[in-house]
Design an enzyme around this catalytic site. Structure first.
Site, short mmCIF file in Angstrom:
data_model
loop_
_atom_site.label_atom_id
_atom_site.label_comp_id
_atom_site.label_asym_id
_atom_site.label_seq_id
_atom_site.Cartn_x
_atom_site.Cartn_y
_atom_site.Cartn_z
N LYS A 13 0.83 -1.21 0.00
CA LYS A 13 0.00 0.00 0.00
C LYS A 13 0.87 1.27 0.00
CE LYS A 13 -2.02 -1.13 3.93
NZ LYS A 13 -1.26 -2.37 4.22
N ARG A 86 -9.68 1.06 8.76
CA ARG A 86 -9.22 -0.27 9.11
C ARG A 86 -10.25 -1.04 9.91
NH1 ARG A 86 -3.34 0.57 8.92
NH2 ARG A 86 -2.30 -1.35 9.50
N ARG A 125 11.85 -5.66 4.83
CA ARG A 125 11.64 -4.20 4.67
C ARG A 125 12.65 -3.41 5.50
NH1 ARG A 125 5.88 -1.70 5.44
NH2 ARG A 125 5.92 -2.89 7.37
N ARG A 158 11.51 -1.77 10.93
CA ARG A 158 10.42 -1.27 11.78
C ARG A 158 10.21 -2.19 12.98
NH1 ARG A 158 5.30 0.34 8.12
NH2 ARG A 158 4.23 -0.82 9.74
N ARG A 169 -0.39 -8.77 13.58
CA ARG A 169 -0.94 -7.79 12.62
C ARG A 169 -1.76 -8.49 11.54
NH1 ARG A 169 4.31 -5.09 10.71
NH2 ARG A 169 2.98 -3.93 9.27
P1 AP5 Z 1 4.92 -1.59 1.83
O1 AP5 Z 1 4.59 -0.80 0.62
O2 AP5 Z 1 5.65 -0.91 2.94
O3 AP5 Z 1 3.60 -2.35 2.38
P2 AP5 Z 1 2.35 -1.81 3.16
O4 AP5 Z 1 1.15 -2.50 2.61
O5 AP5 Z 1 2.35 -0.31 3.19
O6 AP5 Z 1 2.69 -2.42 4.59
P3 AP5 Z 1 2.58 -1.83 6.06
O7 AP5 Z 1 3.26 -2.86 6.93
O8 AP5 Z 1 3.11 -0.43 6.16
O9 AP5 Z 1 1.07 -1.85 6.29
P4 AP5 Z 1 0.34 -1.88 7.61
O10 AP5 Z 1 -1.03 -1.59 7.12
O11 AP5 Z 1 0.50 -3.07 8.45
O12 AP5 Z 1 1.11 -0.76 8.49
P5 AP5 Z 1 0.77 0.76 8.83
O13 AP5 Z 1 2.04 1.50 8.75
O14 AP5 Z 1 -0.42 1.24 8.08
O15 AP5 Z 1 5.77 -2.88 1.34
C1 AP5 Z 1 6.28 -3.81 2.28
C2 AP5 Z 1 7.67 -4.30 1.80
O16 AP5 Z 1 7.49 -5.03 0.57
C3 AP5 Z 1 8.65 -3.15 1.47
O17 AP5 Z 1 9.95 -3.58 1.81
C4 AP5 Z 1 8.53 -2.98 -0.06
O18 AP5 Z 1 9.74 -2.50 -0.62
C5 AP5 Z 1 8.22 -4.40 -0.51
N1 AP5 Z 1 7.32 -4.48 -1.67
C6 AP5 Z 1 6.20 -3.73 -1.88
N2 AP5 Z 1 5.61 -4.10 -3.06
C7 AP5 Z 1 6.38 -5.11 -3.56
C8 AP5 Z 1 6.29 -5.90 -4.74
N3 AP5 Z 1 5.29 -5.75 -5.65
N4 AP5 Z 1 7.23 -6.84 -4.96
C9 AP5 Z 1 8.26 -7.02 -4.06
N5 AP5 Z 1 8.40 -6.29 -2.92
C10 AP5 Z 1 7.47 -5.34 -2.68
O19 AP5 Z 1 0.29 0.61 10.37
C11 AP5 Z 1 1.20 0.31 11.40
C12 AP5 Z 1 0.45 0.30 12.72
O20 AP5 Z 1 -0.10 1.60 12.99
C13 AP5 Z 1 -0.75 -0.65 12.82
O21 AP5 Z 1 -0.38 -1.97 13.18
C14 AP5 Z 1 -1.61 0.03 13.89
O22 AP5 Z 1 -1.08 -0.22 15.21
C15 AP5 Z 1 -1.41 1.50 13.59
N6 AP5 Z 1 -2.41 2.03 12.64
C16 AP5 Z 1 -2.17 2.55 11.41
N7 AP5 Z 1 -3.33 2.92 10.82
C17 AP5 Z 1 -4.32 2.62 11.70
C18 AP5 Z 1 -5.73 2.75 11.66
N8 AP5 Z 1 -6.37 3.25 10.58
N9 AP5 Z 1 -6.45 2.31 12.74
C19 AP5 Z 1 -5.83 1.83 13.85
N10 AP5 Z 1 -4.49 1.67 13.94
C20 AP5 Z 1 -3.73 2.06 12.87
#
Ligand code: AP5
Length: 213
Positions: A13, A86, A125, A158, A169
């Site tokens: 994402k 979410r 990552r 991270r 997660r």
């Molecule tokens: P990346 O693009 O970073 O993936 P992502 O889907 O953004 O993953 P996240 O782990 O950031 O999502 P998340 O939803 O768990 O975390 P968030 O930060 O929102 O790609 C991942 C890796 O793969 C990278 O190394 C990239 O280079 C690689 N990659 C990408 N595409 C690829 C491809 N096609 N091929 C090969 N490699 C690839 O949330 C973190 C925490 O914050 C949550 O756990 C929660 O505690 C809190 N939080 C955030 N938002 C909320 C909310 N709305 N409500 C409540 N709590 C929240």
């Protein structure tokens, strides 16, 4: 134009959202990034969020909705929402906030990949805390190990990408976030599923075709 990128941790994402912002002029609004910034700055929001994030749990809806309401109020035009909503409660609140602004959700893109792929991506990552660039030691390594190509910052793994937290997660995604797919499919024209086990550029090309159409 309000676009939601929905999908499990590690599906891409953030990667795709940043490219859409660069290429199509969207503002990329990631709730995870906003929370990590608040943690780095040591704000009350950051301190409150810290424990939930380290356990891989969701930060309470009222905290997140307040944060997004404020952020959206300062924006206009084309916005990519990454990591929000979410829960069904957050989705309902988003509909209300957008209605107050005379707007609505225009598209929901559901990025899909198997858990094995997600685990490998998250274990590899590395992120730059200074400029936000994201790398992967398996798929997209920086030119110099541990150093950001873009700004020279020191890359970090991270704290919520360690295996026990990742397992939680993924479970939280299945139980609390996946029900959103049914929520948005009540408006079937909104939702498009996109296979995310493909090279970044291929997925990005499909997203650009979708959002241009
Ligand atoms: P990346 O693009 O970073 O993936 P992502 O889907 O953004 O993953 P996240 O782990 O950031 O999502 P998340 O939803 O768990 O975390 P968030 O930060 O929102 O790609 C991942 C890796 O793969 C990278 O190394 C990239 O280079 C690689 N990659 C990408 N595409 C690829 C491809 N096609 N091929 C090969 N490699 C690839 O949330 C973190 C925490 O914050 C949550 O756990 C929660 O505690 C809190 N939080 C955030 N938002 C909320 C909310 N709305 N409500 C409540 N709590 C929240």
């Amino acid at each position: 134009m309000i676009v939601i990128l929905l999908g499990p941790p590690g599906v891409g994402k953030g990667t795709q959202g940043a490219l859409l912002a660069e290429g199509l002029g969207y503002t990329h609004l990631s709730t995870g990034d906003l929370l990590r910034q608040a943690r780095r700055e040591g704000t009350p929001l950051g301190r409150e969020a810290q424990g939930y994030m380290d356990r891989g749990e969701l930060v309470p809806d009222e905290v997140i909705v307040g944060m997004v309401r404020e952020a959206l109020g300062a924006l206009g035009g084309k916005v990519i929402l990454d990591g929000f909503p979410r829960t069904v409660g957050q989705a309902e609140a988003l509909d209300e906030v957008l209605a107050e602004m005379g707007a609505a959700v225009d598209r929901v893109v559901l990025l899909e990949a198997d858990d094995q792929v997600l685990l490998q991506r998250l274990s590899g990552r590395r992120s730059c805390p200074d400029c936000g660039a994201v790398y992967n030691v398996h798929f997209n390594p920086p030119r110099e190990a541990g150093r950001c190509d873009r700004c020279g910052g020191t890359l970090v793994h991270r704290s919520d990408d360690h295996p026990e937290t990742v397992a939680n997660r993924l479970e939280v995604y299945r139980t609390q976030t996946e029900p959103l797919v049914a929520y948005y499919r009540r408006r079937p024209e909104l939702v498009t599923a996109v296979a995310a086990e493909r090279p970044v550029a291929e997925i990005q090309a499909e997203l650009r075709r979708l959002l241009a159409g």
